[in-house]
Scaffold this motif. Structure first.
Motif, PDB file in Angstrom:
ATOM      1  N   THR A 164      17.642  -2.515  -3.012  1.00 17.73           N
ATOM      2  CA  THR A 164      17.046  -3.742  -3.546  1.00 17.73           C
ATOM      3  C   THR A 164      15.922  -3.409  -4.520  1.00 17.73           C
ATOM      4  OG1 THR A 164      17.605  -4.943  -1.533  1.00 17.73           O
ATOM      5  CG2 THR A 164      15.903  -5.913  -2.942  1.00 17.73           C
ATOM      6  N   GLN A 165      15.054  -2.476  -4.128  1.00 18.89           N
ATOM      7  CA  GLN A 165      13.971  -2.065  -5.019  1.00 18.89           C
ATOM      8  C   GLN A 165      14.513  -1.392  -6.274  1.00 18.89           C
ATOM      9  OE1 GLN A 165      11.925   0.164  -1.943  1.00 18.89           O
ATOM     10  NE2 GLN A 165      10.125  -1.168  -2.174  1.00 18.89           N
ATOM     11  N   LEU A 166      15.572  -0.607  -6.118  1.00 15.26           N
ATOM     12  CA  LEU A 166      16.197   0.038  -7.272  1.00 15.26           C
ATOM     13  C   LEU A 166      16.695  -1.019  -8.251  1.00 15.26           C
ATOM     14  CD1 LEU A 166      17.170   2.657  -8.643  1.00 15.26           C
ATOM     15  CD2 LEU A 166      19.286   2.433  -7.314  1.00 15.26           C
ATOM     16  N   ASN A 167      17.316  -2.051  -7.740  1.00 13.71           N
ATOM     17  CA  ASN A 167      17.776  -3.141  -8.604  1.00 13.71           C
ATOM     18  C   ASN A 167      16.609  -3.850  -9.278  1.00 13.71           C
ATOM     19  OD1 ASN A 167      20.556  -2.815  -8.278  1.00 13.71           O
ATOM     20  ND2 ASN A 167      20.540  -3.969  -6.370  1.00 13.71           N
ATOM     21  N   GLN A 168      15.509  -4.026  -8.555  1.00 18.55           N
ATOM     22  CA  GLN A 168      14.320  -4.653  -9.146  1.00 18.55           C
ATOM     23  C   GLN A 168      13.784  -3.792 -10.291  1.00 18.55           C
ATOM     24  OE1 GLN A 168      12.157  -5.022  -5.368  1.00 18.55           O
ATOM     25  NE2 GLN A 168      11.912  -7.200  -5.849  1.00 18.55           N
TER      26      GLN A 168
ATOM     27  N   ASN B  13       3.002   1.839 -13.098  1.00 21.10           N
ATOM     28  CA  ASN B  13       2.146   0.756 -12.602  1.00 21.10           C
ATOM     29  C   ASN B  13       2.959  -0.302 -11.862  1.00 21.10           C
ATOM     30  OD1 ASN B  13      -0.260   1.850 -13.516  1.00 21.10           O
ATOM     31  ND2 ASN B  13      -0.100   0.860 -15.501  1.00 21.10           N
ATOM     32  N   PHE B  14       4.143  -0.635 -12.378  1.00 21.92           N
ATOM     33  CA  PHE B  14       5.025  -1.587 -11.713  1.00 21.92           C
ATOM     34  C   PHE B  14       5.412  -1.071 -10.326  1.00 21.92           C
ATOM     35  CE2 PHE B  14       9.461  -2.820 -10.772  1.00 21.92           C
ATOM     36  CZ  PHE B  14       9.290  -4.196 -10.632  1.00 21.92           C
ATOM     37  N   LEU B  15       5.770   0.195 -10.249  1.00 16.60           N
ATOM     38  CA  LEU B  15       6.149   0.782  -8.963  1.00 16.60           C
ATOM     39  C   LEU B  15       5.000   0.727  -7.965  1.00 16.60           C
ATOM     40  CD1 LEU B  15       8.053   3.956 -10.234  1.00 16.60           C
ATOM     41  CD2 LEU B  15       9.072   1.854  -9.324  1.00 16.60           C
ATOM     42  N   LEU B  16       3.813   1.045  -8.431  1.00 15.01           N
ATOM     43  CA  LEU B  16       2.639   1.062  -7.559  1.00 15.01           C
ATOM     44  C   LEU B  16       2.194  -0.333  -7.149  1.00 15.01           C
ATOM     45  CD1 LEU B  16       0.535   3.784  -9.402  1.00 15.01           C
ATOM     46  CD2 LEU B  16       1.478   3.983  -7.092  1.00 15.01           C
ATOM     47  N   GLU B  17       2.087  -1.222  -8.123  1.00 11.82           N
ATOM     48  CA  GLU B  17       1.480  -2.533  -7.869  1.00 11.82           C
ATOM     49  C   GLU B  17       2.463  -3.583  -7.380  1.00 11.82           C
ATOM     50  OE1 GLU B  17      -0.560  -3.436 -11.514  1.00 11.82           O
ATOM     51  OE2 GLU B  17      -1.733  -1.592 -11.404  1.00 11.82           O
ATOM     52  N   GLU B  18       3.616  -3.681  -7.997  1.00 16.32           N
ATOM     53  CA  GLU B  18       4.562  -4.743  -7.650  1.00 16.32           C
ATOM     54  C   GLU B  18       5.453  -4.373  -6.462  1.00 16.32           C
ATOM     55  OE1 GLU B  18       4.524  -7.790  -9.061  1.00 16.32           O
ATOM     56  OE2 GLU B  18       2.833  -7.115 -10.280  1.00 16.32           O
ATOM     57  N   LEU B  19       5.920  -3.125  -6.439  1.00 20.54           N
ATOM     58  CA  LEU B  19       6.825  -2.715  -5.365  1.00 20.54           C
ATOM     59  C   LEU B  19       6.107  -1.970  -4.242  1.00 20.54           C
ATOM     60  CD1 LEU B  19       9.998  -1.600  -7.353  1.00 20.54           C
ATOM     61  CD2 LEU B  19       9.474  -3.818  -6.332  1.00 20.54           C
ATOM     62  N   ALA B  20       4.834  -1.679  -4.440  1.00 16.89           N
ATOM     63  CA  ALA B  20       4.015  -0.992  -3.438  1.00 16.89           C
ATOM     64  C   ALA B  20       4.632   0.338  -2.997  1.00 16.89           C
ATOM     65  CB  ALA B  20       3.762  -1.897  -2.234  1.00 16.89           C
ATOM     66  N   ILE B  21       5.188   1.072  -3.960  1.00 20.63           N
ATOM     67  CA  ILE B  21       5.709   2.403  -3.677  1.00 20.63           C
ATOM     68  C   ILE B  21       4.487   3.321  -3.567  1.00 20.63           C
ATOM     69  CG2 ILE B  21       7.201   4.270  -4.490  1.00 20.63           C
ATOM     70  CD1 ILE B  21       8.687   1.593  -4.039  1.00 20.63           C
ATOM     71  N   PRO B  22       4.394   4.091  -2.493  1.00 21.65           N
ATOM     72  CA  PRO B  22       3.233   4.982  -2.340  1.00 21.65           C
ATOM     73  C   PRO B  22       3.124   5.992  -3.494  1.00 21.65           C
ATOM     74  CG  PRO B  22       4.496   4.848  -0.298  1.00 21.65           C
ATOM     75  CD  PRO B  22       5.300   4.162  -1.363  1.00 21.65           C
ATOM     76  N   ALA B  23       1.913   6.268  -3.889  1.00 22.24           N
ATOM     77  CA  ALA B  23       1.671   7.221  -4.976  1.00 22.24           C
ATOM     78  C   ALA B  23       2.263   8.590  -4.654  1.00 22.24           C
ATOM     79  CB  ALA B  23       0.175   7.336  -5.249  1.00 22.24           C
ATOM     80  N   ALA B  24       2.233   8.986  -3.394  1.00 17.96           N
ATOM     81  CA  ALA B  24       2.792  10.280  -2.998  1.00 17.96           C
ATOM     82  C   ALA B  24       4.297  10.319  -3.237  1.00 17.96           C
ATOM     83  CB  ALA B  24       2.485  10.558  -1.526  1.00 17.96           C
TER      84      ALA B  24
END
Length: 64
Positions: free
Chosen positions: A51-55, A11-22
């Motif tokens: 940067t996202q990896l660190n987040q 959920n964090f990946l999807l909502e906060e970082l906007a990583i595509p579900a695919a």
């Protein structure tokens, strides 16, 4: 990684970082045996930035 925390990570990946579900789905296929490697697989495949990896690591540290 426990399933409740794993769900929160997704959920964090999807909502906060906007990583595509695919992108998450692709990475999940490669970490079936070791789900804790999900952040590294996302990075190795170029699906997230350093940067996202660190987040993600920061989030995992707080979520523990």
């Amino acid at each position: 990684m426990e399933s409740k925390k794993y769900t929160k990570l997704i959920n964090f990946l999807l909502e906060e970082l906007a990583i595509p579900a695919a992108a998450i789905s692709l990475a999940l296929r490669h970490v079936e045996q070791t789900p804790s490697l999900l952040p590294m697989v996302l990075w190795q495949y170029g699906l997230i930035t350093v940067t996202q990896l660190n987040q993600i690591f920061d989030w995992l540290e707080v979520a523990s």
